[in-house]
Design a protein around this motif. Structure first.
Motif, PDB file in Angstrom:
ATOM      1  N   SER A  18       0.855  -1.189   0.000  1.00 33.29           N
ATOM      2  CA  SER A  18       0.000   0.000   0.000  1.00 33.29           C
ATOM      3  C   SER A  18       0.889   1.236   0.000  1.00 33.29           C
ATOM      4  O   SER A  18       2.110   1.129   0.091  1.00 33.29           O
ATOM      5  N   ALA A  19       0.268   2.396  -0.074  1.00 31.61           N
ATOM      6  CA  ALA A  19       1.036   3.641  -0.127  1.00 31.61           C
ATOM      7  C   ALA A  19       1.719   3.944   1.197  1.00 31.61           C
ATOM      8  O   ALA A  19       2.736   4.633   1.232  1.00 31.61           O
ATOM      9  N   THR A  20       1.189   3.417   2.292  1.00 32.53           N
ATOM     10  CA  THR A  20       1.765   3.698   3.605  1.00 32.53           C
ATOM     11  C   THR A  20       2.694   2.593   4.085  1.00 32.53           C
ATOM     12  O   THR A  20       3.370   2.760   5.088  1.00 32.53           O
ATOM     13  N   ASP A  21       2.743   1.459   3.388  1.00 30.29           N
ATOM     14  CA  ASP A  21       3.601   0.350   3.786  1.00 30.29           C
ATOM     15  C   ASP A  21       4.980   0.545   3.166  1.00 30.29           C
ATOM     16  O   ASP A  21       5.241   0.154   2.040  1.00 30.29           O
ATOM     17  N   THR A  22       5.880   1.161   3.941  1.00 29.89           N
ATOM     18  CA  THR A  22       7.199   1.485   3.421  1.00 29.89           C
ATOM     19  C   THR A  22       8.233   0.429   3.765  1.00 29.89           C
ATOM     20  O   THR A  22       9.406   0.590   3.445  1.00 29.89           O
ATOM     21  N   GLY A  23       7.833  -0.662   4.392  1.00 33.73           N
ATOM     22  CA  GLY A  23       8.788  -1.649   4.854  1.00 33.73           C
ATOM     23  C   GLY A  23       9.010  -2.813   3.920  1.00 33.73           C
ATOM     24  O   GLY A  23       9.931  -3.599   4.131  1.00 33.73           O
ATOM     25  N   THR A  24       8.202  -2.955   2.888  1.00 35.77           N
ATOM     26  CA  THR A  24       8.375  -4.101   2.008  1.00 35.77           C
ATOM     27  C   THR A  24       9.661  -3.967   1.214  1.00 35.77           C
ATOM     28  O   THR A  24      10.086  -2.867   0.859  1.00 35.77           O
ATOM     29  N   SER A  25      10.271  -5.093   0.937  1.00 34.29           N
ATOM     30  CA  SER A  25      11.526  -5.087   0.190  1.00 34.29           C
ATOM     31  C   SER A  25      11.320  -4.520  -1.206  1.00 34.29           C
ATOM     32  O   SER A  25      12.159  -3.758  -1.708  1.00 34.29           O
ATOM     33  N   GLU A  26      10.202  -4.861  -1.843  1.00 39.43           N
ATOM     34  CA  GLU A  26       9.945  -4.369  -3.193  1.00 39.43           C
ATOM     35  C   GLU A  26       9.829  -2.859  -3.225  1.00 39.43           C
ATOM     36  O   GLU A  26      10.351  -2.200  -4.125  1.00 39.43           O
ATOM     37  N   GLY A  27       9.140  -2.285  -2.240  1.00 40.93           N
ATOM     38  CA  GLY A  27       8.984  -0.839  -2.176  1.00 40.93           C
ATOM     39  C   GLY A  27      10.309  -0.134  -1.959  1.00 40.93           C
ATOM     40  O   GLY A  27      10.600   0.884  -2.595  1.00 40.93           O
ATOM     41  N   LEU A  67      18.184  -6.925  -2.592  1.00 44.20           N
ATOM     42  CA  LEU A  67      17.904  -7.883  -3.661  1.00 44.20           C
ATOM     43  C   LEU A  67      18.403  -9.281  -3.290  1.00 44.20           C
ATOM     44  O   LEU A  67      17.724 -10.277  -3.566  1.00 44.20           O
ATOM     45  N   ASP A  68      19.564  -9.359  -2.641  1.00 39.25           N
ATOM     46  CA  ASP A  68      20.080 -10.659  -2.198  1.00 39.25           C
ATOM     47  C   ASP A  68      19.152 -11.280  -1.161  1.00 39.25           C
ATOM     48  O   ASP A  68      18.887 -12.485  -1.187  1.00 39.25           O
ATOM     49  N   TYR A  69      18.661 -10.456  -0.230  1.00 40.87           N
ATOM     50  CA  TYR A  69      17.723 -10.937   0.780  1.00 40.87           C
ATOM     51  C   TYR A  69      16.455 -11.466   0.131  1.00 40.87           C
ATOM     52  O   TYR A  69      15.974 -12.560   0.461  1.00 40.87           O
ATOM     53  N   LEU A  70      15.914 -10.716  -0.806  1.00 43.09           N
ATOM     54  CA  LEU A  70      14.672 -11.117  -1.463  1.00 43.09           C
ATOM     55  C   LEU A  70      14.881 -12.382  -2.293  1.00 43.09           C
ATOM     56  O   LEU A  70      14.010 -13.255  -2.329  1.00 43.09           O
ATOM     57  N   LYS A  71      16.032 -12.496  -2.913  1.00 46.19           N
ATOM     58  CA  LYS A  71      16.342 -13.690  -3.703  1.00 46.19           C
ATOM     59  C   LYS A  71      16.413 -14.924  -2.809  1.00 46.19           C
ATOM     60  O   LYS A  71      15.955 -16.004  -3.187  1.00 46.19           O
ATOM     61  N   LYS A  72      16.964 -14.745  -1.611  1.00 44.06           N
ATOM     62  CA  LYS A  72      17.085 -15.857  -0.672  1.00 44.06           C
ATOM     63  C   LYS A  72      15.728 -16.253  -0.100  1.00 44.06           C
ATOM     64  O   LYS A  72      15.443 -17.438   0.079  1.00 44.06           O
ATOM     65  N   ILE A  75      12.192 -16.302  -4.429  1.00 44.32           N
ATOM     66  CA  ILE A  75      12.772 -16.093  -5.761  1.00 44.32           C
ATOM     67  C   ILE A  75      11.744 -15.551  -6.749  1.00 44.32           C
ATOM     68  O   ILE A  75      12.082 -14.788  -7.652  1.00 44.32           O
ATOM     69  N   ILE A  76      10.477 -15.870  -6.561  1.00 37.90           N
ATOM     70  CA  ILE A  76       9.437 -15.400  -7.474  1.00 37.90           C
ATOM     71  C   ILE A  76       9.259 -13.893  -7.349  1.00 37.90           C
ATOM     72  O   ILE A  76       9.164 -13.175  -8.355  1.00 37.90           O
ATOM     73  N   ARG A  77       9.214 -13.393  -6.106  1.00 36.21           N
ATOM     74  CA  ARG A  77       9.106 -11.945  -5.889  1.00 36.21           C
ATOM     75  C   ARG A  77      10.347 -11.227  -6.411  1.00 36.21           C
ATOM     76  O   ARG A  77      10.264 -10.124  -6.969  1.00 36.21           O
ATOM     77  N   TYR A  78      11.512 -11.856  -6.239  1.00 33.07           N
ATOM     78  CA  TYR A  78      12.760 -11.286  -6.746  1.00 33.07           C
ATOM     79  C   TYR A  78      12.709 -11.131  -8.258  1.00 33.07           C
ATOM     80  O   TYR A  78      13.016 -10.066  -8.797  1.00 33.07           O
ATOM     81  N   GLU A  84      10.039  -5.936 -13.406  1.00 37.01           N
ATOM     82  CA  GLU A  84       9.202  -4.735 -13.381  1.00 37.01           C
ATOM     83  C   GLU A  84      10.047  -3.449 -13.425  1.00 37.01           C
ATOM     84  O   GLU A  84       9.692  -2.498 -14.118  1.00 37.01           O
ATOM     85  N   LEU A  85      11.159  -3.440 -12.708  1.00 37.32           N
ATOM     86  CA  LEU A  85      12.002  -2.245 -12.671  1.00 37.32           C
ATOM     87  C   LEU A  85      13.004  -2.204 -13.809  1.00 37.32           C
ATOM     88  O   LEU A  85      13.600  -1.136 -14.063  1.00 37.32           O
ATOM     89  N   GLY A  86      13.213  -3.322 -14.474  1.00 36.89           N
ATOM     90  CA  GLY A  86      14.168  -3.352 -15.573  1.00 36.89           C
ATOM     91  C   GLY A  86      15.601  -3.188 -15.116  1.00 36.89           C
ATOM     92  O   GLY A  86      16.404  -2.545 -15.784  1.00 36.89           O
ATOM     93  N   ILE A  87      15.932  -3.788 -13.979  1.00 33.19           N
ATOM     94  CA  ILE A  87      17.289  -3.650 -13.446  1.00 33.19           C
ATOM     95  C   ILE A  87      18.275  -4.492 -14.250  1.00 33.19           C
ATOM     96  O   ILE A  87      19.371  -4.075 -14.555  1.00 33.19           O
ATOM     97  N   ARG A  88      17.857  -5.693 -14.615  1.00 34.02           N
ATOM     98  CA  ARG A  88      18.713  -6.577 -15.420  1.00 34.02           C
ATOM     99  C   ARG A  88      18.230  -6.567 -16.861  1.00 34.02           C
ATOM    100  O   ARG A  88      17.108  -6.203 -17.157  1.00 34.02           O
TER     101      ARG A  88
END
Length: 89
Positions: A18-27, A67-72, A75-78, A84-88
Motif C-alpha cells: 500500500s502507499a503507507t507500507d514502506t517496509g516491504t523489500s519491493e517498495g 535484492l540478495d535478501y529477497l532472492k534468498k 525467488i518469485i518476488r525477486y 518490473e524495474l528493468g534492473i537486469r
C-alpha cells in the motif's frame, strides 16, 4: 526537491502493498532504484561531484543487499521486481 512525499507514496503504492507500507523489500528496492537513476543523471552532468558518487555507490550496495535478501527468501518476488524495474537485461 526531486523526491516529494507524493512521489514516494506513488512508488510505494505501485511496488509495495500500500502507499503507507514502506517496509516491504519491493517498495524499498523501487525507491532506491528511483534515487539511483536520479543520481546517475546528476553525475553525467557533474562528473567531479565525488560526494554524490560516494552516496550513489552506497545506495547501490543497499539495493544489492535487499535484492540478495529477497532472492534468498522468495525467488518469485525477486524475479518479478527485477523484471518490473528493468534492473537486469
Amino acid at each position: 526537491m526531486y523526491l516529494t512525499a507524493e512521489k514516494k507514496q506513488e512508488i510505494f503504492a505501485k511496488h509495495g502493498k500500500s502507499a503507507t507500507d514502506t517496509g516491504t523489500s519491493e517498495g524499498q528496492i523501487a525507491l532506491f532504484t528511483y534515487r539511483i537513476n536520479h543520481l546517475t543523471e546528476h553525475l553525467k552532468k557533474n562528473r567531479k561531484d565525488y560526494n554524490t558518487e560516494r552516496s550513489l555507490v552506497k545506495l547501490v550496495g543497499k539495493r544489492r543487499s535487499l535484492l540478495d535478501y529477497l532472492k534468498k527468501k522468495d525467488i518469485i518476488r525477486y524475479r518479478a521486481i527485477i523484471k518490473e524495474l528493468g534492473i537486469r537485461k
